[in-house]
Scaffold this motif. Sequence first.
Motif, PDB file in Angstrom:
ATOM      1  N   ALA A 869       0.841  -1.198   0.000  1.00 35.52           N
ATOM      2  CA  ALA A 869       0.000   0.000   0.000  1.00 35.52           C
ATOM      3  C   ALA A 869       0.878   1.250   0.000  1.00 35.52           C
ATOM      4  CB  ALA A 869      -0.922  -0.005   1.212  1.00 35.52           C
ATOM      5  N   VAL A 870       2.063   1.124   0.527  1.00 35.15           N
ATOM      6  CA  VAL A 870       2.956   2.293   0.604  1.00 35.15           C
ATOM      7  C   VAL A 870       3.434   2.734  -0.783  1.00 35.15           C
ATOM      8  CG1 VAL A 870       5.036   3.233   1.669  1.00 35.15           C
ATOM      9  CG2 VAL A 870       3.636   1.591   2.928  1.00 35.15           C
ATOM     10  N   PRO A 871       4.025   1.846  -1.572  1.00 34.45           N
ATOM     11  CA  PRO A 871       4.482   2.294  -2.902  1.00 34.45           C
ATOM     12  C   PRO A 871       3.343   2.667  -3.854  1.00 34.45           C
ATOM     13  CG  PRO A 871       4.873  -0.058  -2.633  1.00 34.45           C
ATOM     14  CD  PRO A 871       4.488   0.456  -1.302  1.00 34.45           C
ATOM     15  N   LEU A 872       2.094   2.369  -3.509  1.00 28.79           N
ATOM     16  CA  LEU A 872       0.983   2.843  -4.350  1.00 28.79           C
ATOM     17  C   LEU A 872       1.002   4.365  -4.425  1.00 28.79           C
ATOM     18  CD1 LEU A 872      -2.121   0.713  -3.307  1.00 28.79           C
ATOM     19  CD2 LEU A 872      -0.683   0.454  -5.318  1.00 28.79           C
ATOM     20  N   ASP A 873       1.574   4.968  -3.390  1.00 25.81           N
ATOM     21  CA  ASP A 873       1.618   6.431  -3.326  1.00 25.81           C
ATOM     22  C   ASP A 873       3.028   6.940  -3.623  1.00 25.81           C
ATOM     23  OD1 ASP A 873       0.344   8.783  -3.117  1.00 25.81           O
ATOM     24  OD2 ASP A 873       0.153   8.796  -0.932  1.00 25.81           O
ATOM     25  N   ASP A 874       3.821   6.107  -4.276  1.00 25.88           N
ATOM     26  CA  ASP A 874       5.189   6.510  -4.613  1.00 25.88           C
ATOM     27  C   ASP A 874       5.146   7.737  -5.518  1.00 25.88           C
ATOM     28  OD1 ASP A 874       7.996   4.756  -4.503  1.00 25.88           O
ATOM     29  OD2 ASP A 874       7.947   6.309  -6.065  1.00 25.88           O
ATOM     30  N   LYS A 875       6.193   8.556  -5.406  1.00 27.63           N
ATOM     31  CA  LYS A 875       6.141   9.765  -6.230  1.00 27.63           C
ATOM     32  C   LYS A 875       6.419   9.451  -7.706  1.00 27.63           C
ATOM     33  CE  LYS A 875      10.934  11.212  -5.646  1.00 27.63           C
ATOM     34  NZ  LYS A 875      11.841  12.279  -5.303  1.00 27.63           N
ATOM     35  N   LYS A 876       7.053   8.278  -7.982  1.00 27.12           N
ATOM     36  CA  LYS A 876       7.347   7.931  -9.364  1.00 27.12           C
ATOM     37  C   LYS A 876       6.255   7.025  -9.935  1.00 27.12           C
ATOM     38  CE  LYS A 876      10.138   9.185 -11.277  1.00 27.12           C
ATOM     39  NZ  LYS A 876      10.085  10.533 -11.957  1.00 27.12           N
ATOM     40  N   ARG A 877       5.786   7.398 -11.107  1.00 29.00           N
ATOM     41  CA  ARG A 877       4.714   6.642 -11.751  1.00 29.00           C
ATOM     42  C   ARG A 877       5.138   5.202 -12.045  1.00 29.00           C
ATOM     43  NH1 ARG A 877       3.473  10.066 -15.645  1.00 29.00           N
ATOM     44  NH2 ARG A 877       1.924  11.088 -14.336  1.00 29.00           N
ATOM     45  N   LEU A 878       6.424   5.070 -12.488  1.00 29.58           N
ATOM     46  CA  LEU A 878       6.882   3.722 -12.847  1.00 29.58           C
ATOM     47  C   LEU A 878       6.843   2.778 -11.642  1.00 29.58           C
ATOM     48  CD1 LEU A 878       9.875   4.638 -15.178  1.00 29.58           C
ATOM     49  CD2 LEU A 878       7.635   3.738 -15.820  1.00 29.58           C
ATOM     50  N   VAL A 879       7.153   3.325 -10.493  1.00 30.45           N
ATOM     51  CA  VAL A 879       7.117   2.502  -9.287  1.00 30.45           C
ATOM     52  C   VAL A 879       5.674   2.145  -8.956  1.00 30.45           C
ATOM     53  CG1 VAL A 879       7.705   2.426  -6.837  1.00 30.45           C
ATOM     54  CG2 VAL A 879       9.212   3.616  -8.430  1.00 30.45           C
ATOM     55  N   ARG A 880       4.787   3.164  -9.067  1.00 36.14           N
ATOM     56  CA  ARG A 880       3.372   2.921  -8.761  1.00 36.14           C
ATOM     57  C   ARG A 880       2.826   1.820  -9.662  1.00 36.14           C
ATOM     58  NH1 ARG A 880       3.008   8.830  -8.446  1.00 36.14           N
ATOM     59  NH2 ARG A 880       2.048   8.935 -10.519  1.00 36.14           N
ATOM     60  N   LYS A 881       3.279   1.853 -10.915  1.00 36.90           N
ATOM     61  CA  LYS A 881       2.784   0.870 -11.881  1.00 36.90           C
ATOM     62  C   LYS A 881       3.140  -0.547 -11.401  1.00 36.90           C
ATOM     63  CE  LYS A 881       3.329  -0.294 -16.694  1.00 36.90           C
ATOM     64  NZ  LYS A 881       4.323  -0.187 -17.751  1.00 36.90           N
ATOM     65  N   GLU A 882       4.387  -0.717 -10.982  1.00 35.66           N
ATOM     66  CA  GLU A 882       4.801  -2.041 -10.517  1.00 35.66           C
ATOM     67  C   GLU A 882       4.057  -2.430  -9.256  1.00 35.66           C
ATOM     68  OE1 GLU A 882       6.461  -4.030 -12.197  1.00 35.66           O
ATOM     69  OE2 GLU A 882       7.236  -2.650 -13.725  1.00 35.66           O
TER      70      GLU A 882
END
Lengths: 899, 177
Positions: A869-882
Amino acid sequence: MAADNSVLLGLVEEFVSGQVDSKAAETSTGVKNGQFTILQLVEALGVSLSSSQPQTRGRGVQLLSQVLQECYSSLSEREVEVLLAFYENRLKDHYVIIPHVLQGLKALTKCSVLPPGSAVSVLKSIFQDIHVQSLMLAERSCVYNILISLMESKEEELKGLGADFIFGFVQSVDGERDPRNLLLAFQVARNIIQRGYDLGKFVEELFEVMSCYFPIDFSPPPSDPRGITQEELVLSLRAVLTGTSQFAEFLLPLIIEKLDSDIQSAKVDSLQTLFVSCVQVSQTASERVESAGLSALSALVSCLSRSVLNSDSEDVLQVFLSLVLKDCQHHLCEPDLKLVWPSAKLLQAAAGASYRASLIVSAAIIPALLEQYNNRTQCAHRRTLLEVLQGFVQPTALSRPDSVLVAFQQSLCGVVFSALTESSAGLQVTATRVLSALGQQPGLMAQTDVEKAVDHLSRLILEEDDPKLSSAVVECSGSLAHLHPKAFISRLIPRLKEEILSGQSDAAVRQRCVTALASVSSLPSVVQESAPVLLQVCGFSVEEVAAVCISLQKIAEHARDSEEIGRFFHDIIIPHLLGLCLQAALQTRDAGQPSERKKQHLWDSTCHSFTSPQVEIPEIDRLLLQLEDLSCTCTHLFSFTSAAKCFAGLVNKRPAGTHRIYLLPQSHALNFVISVELENTSSAQRTQAFTLLLWVSKALLLRYHPLSTALTDQLFALLSDPALGSQAADGFGVLMSDCLDVLNRGCHADVRIMYRQRFFAENSTKLVQGFNSAEQVKVNELLPLLLEALSCADQAVQLSTLSCLQPVLLEPPEALRNQLEALFSRLLALTTSPAMKVRIASLQCVHALSRLPEHTVLPFRARVLKALAVPLDDKKRLVRKEAVAARAEWFLLGSPGGR
Amino acid sequence: MNSHQQANRFTQRELQVIMSGGTRLENANPLIFQRSGDRLLTATDEDEDAADPIDDREIFDLIRSINDPEHPLSLKELNVVEQMRVNVNDEESTVSVEFTPTIPHCSMATLIGLSLKVKLLRSLPDRFKIDVHITPGTHASEDAVNKQLADKERVAAALENSQLLEVVNQCLSTRTM
């Protein structure tokens, strides 16, 4: 009788109503003469005693009390009982009557026929009904006198009251100001303490109420008829304060505080009280209190030592110390030596406080001790005295070369030497300690004395078999040899050598010689003499060789920082040991356990000597050759492993460039051995070759040597080897972990800080490949390494490991199942890494893990969903995608319609 | 009627739809639209330090590949969802998605809405307030469906039903194509 009665009534009438005081005396005389009885008097007083006027009642009681004061001794027990009951009752009466009541009670308590229980009841009434400190001086005095009388006659009964009595007394005396009464109060307190009344929980209260007068400052008025002096009060109070060890914990802080007082007399009083209490306290069992007392004394002496002297004033320190000496010295001379230790401790504490104090004390005490020693004949006494002496001789931080001891040098040495020849081992042990103490201080032993001492020590080593004595002798030799090496070189070593080489002595003697030689060898000059002798012992039994090796190892450990000894070891000792080693290796092909131990010691000592980098090792090439040969040919596991470790240790420390020759194909056996032996799968020496390869790889890896890559590649290649694969996998553990005996910083090895990260950065791909290709067993060994690589702080390492790991996770090997917990925690931690690529790669790995068999990963579902749930709010879109992709898969895991 | 009973009714109706849906397609020949391509990577995307706010396209990418419950097609392919009907405000943490059922009487509308809602719940940080509703004027029982989708409790109760959850999960499964 009727006439007498009327006479009596007349007397009473005149005394009570007519206020004629003289009638009291007449009445007393009448009672004494037998003209009237006490009973008649009481009857005659009847009207006045029951009058409604307090003054009249008071007058009546006064008459009765005055008569009782005259004739208490003639009263019967029955009469006393009745009168006491009356008086106790009167204590509750009007205040004007109380003084007379107390006078009467005071008289009655002097009676010899006090009925049982009366003392307790009188005291209870007094403590209960009277507030002592609000009474007048004389009445207070009455109360104290009553207490004193009762303590004299009814001690047992009062003790039965227990702590109530103490409490009552504390309450009565609290606030007393009159010196006359204080003397009485101190007397009561002293009685309480000395006669063993139970203080119960009122120890501190009693101390408080008494100590508030300390230090006493009293100047009697010029026309004091009673003649109370300050001295009297001071002594009386001091007797109370120092009377019991129960007060010690309160007294010492108080005294230390009062020492700061500006009033001269207060200081003196404090000091004397302290001193008395120290003597008292030293006899008690409490060590804590004793040490507090001693340190107080010591602090005091050091304080006095700093006091500034006027040209005409007395030296305070001298005065105080002479006081101490006076009190302690005679204890040293008493026949039973009972108080020797307390006194000695006091004196040593005083002497240890300052240089000047030590001069004064030693000058007085040492001759006395020496004299005592010579007068005594019992060994136990002599030992005690010698132990005390040791305390004074022991060098301290304050010792100076011009010590007072120099004056007694001759007699001190004489006493020690005589003690060394005694038959009692205990006495001899003490003597060796004194000897060490003497030897450590310059000027206390003349050259001849040192030689004599060395002779004594040699004799003791050769002749005495008591283990305690031997170890004391060895210890003493060690400490003296450090300061007087010449005497040891010229006398002790030759004598021991002779004994060892004579071949006639038994093993125990040789053992002692070896231990002693090791102990004296702390200076290069001594080592040069002693070590060859030790090596010569090596011809004897295996145990002895082992002992010699332990000794050499001790010497080497001691000499860690001495370059000279290091060089000597490399020049002389190590070739010898290597020779021995080879010899032993040859022998062990068919020998048993003991020789293995021997070799272990050999190697230990060798490894220890390889510690110093600046030492140039002679014939290093030959040494390396021998080691290499040993490591490749020996079949004994410990030997070839140790040889490989030593070899690696040396290679690691060789200057850059020089050791190439050992590794390049065309030049040397190492390569030959490693490649030939390893390639030849049927060779018997493959394990040995592999061990050498592993350790050399580690040696080079630690120092970032370019060749390490080639060697680790060989290790990687071996992962698929059927015979050596699992050893190779274990080997990576060796590469990455710290080694305790060689190749660590303690051995001055060349260890770069980031070597692990570097290794992972370069090799994680290979590691994963090896992981994939390797058999199950080896994978088990490699996984922890991979996991370690993941927890490595270097982002490049993390990334390369993650990218290698992801394909592995798509088709995970069986072994991974046991490591899931560790894998998940590391991967999930990396999903919040500062590096975007690491976050992405770790999320991909987490995603991949969702494809593992459901039953293995389902337990992690909740944890993963929460963490993702934490990386869902990552500032980088590519990370959010993964994160979205991975989380979606984990949601489907174990859910209906999912997977 | 309390909300729990309502939730149960919601579930019951959807279940009937699911059961009947297996036998007969309501809209046998839908219009098929082109699948949109993947978002192009920009330099900003690769820049470690630059923050990429959540935008309409990103939300659209989350939902466009959801499978239609009836057809082996994605919602995008059926034009049920379009990027222009997605509205997100990253700063205010709100997202609004309009979807257009293929026919005004589509009985799958609630199920599609539920899938959209669940997909967004699983994919967005929980700071977001998610609003999923039918494009105004495109469905017969628009209000009722919207009301059901807006009610948290009903959505939660629906997802507790394993048969319903199964269908939703199937819609959300990535197809291997």
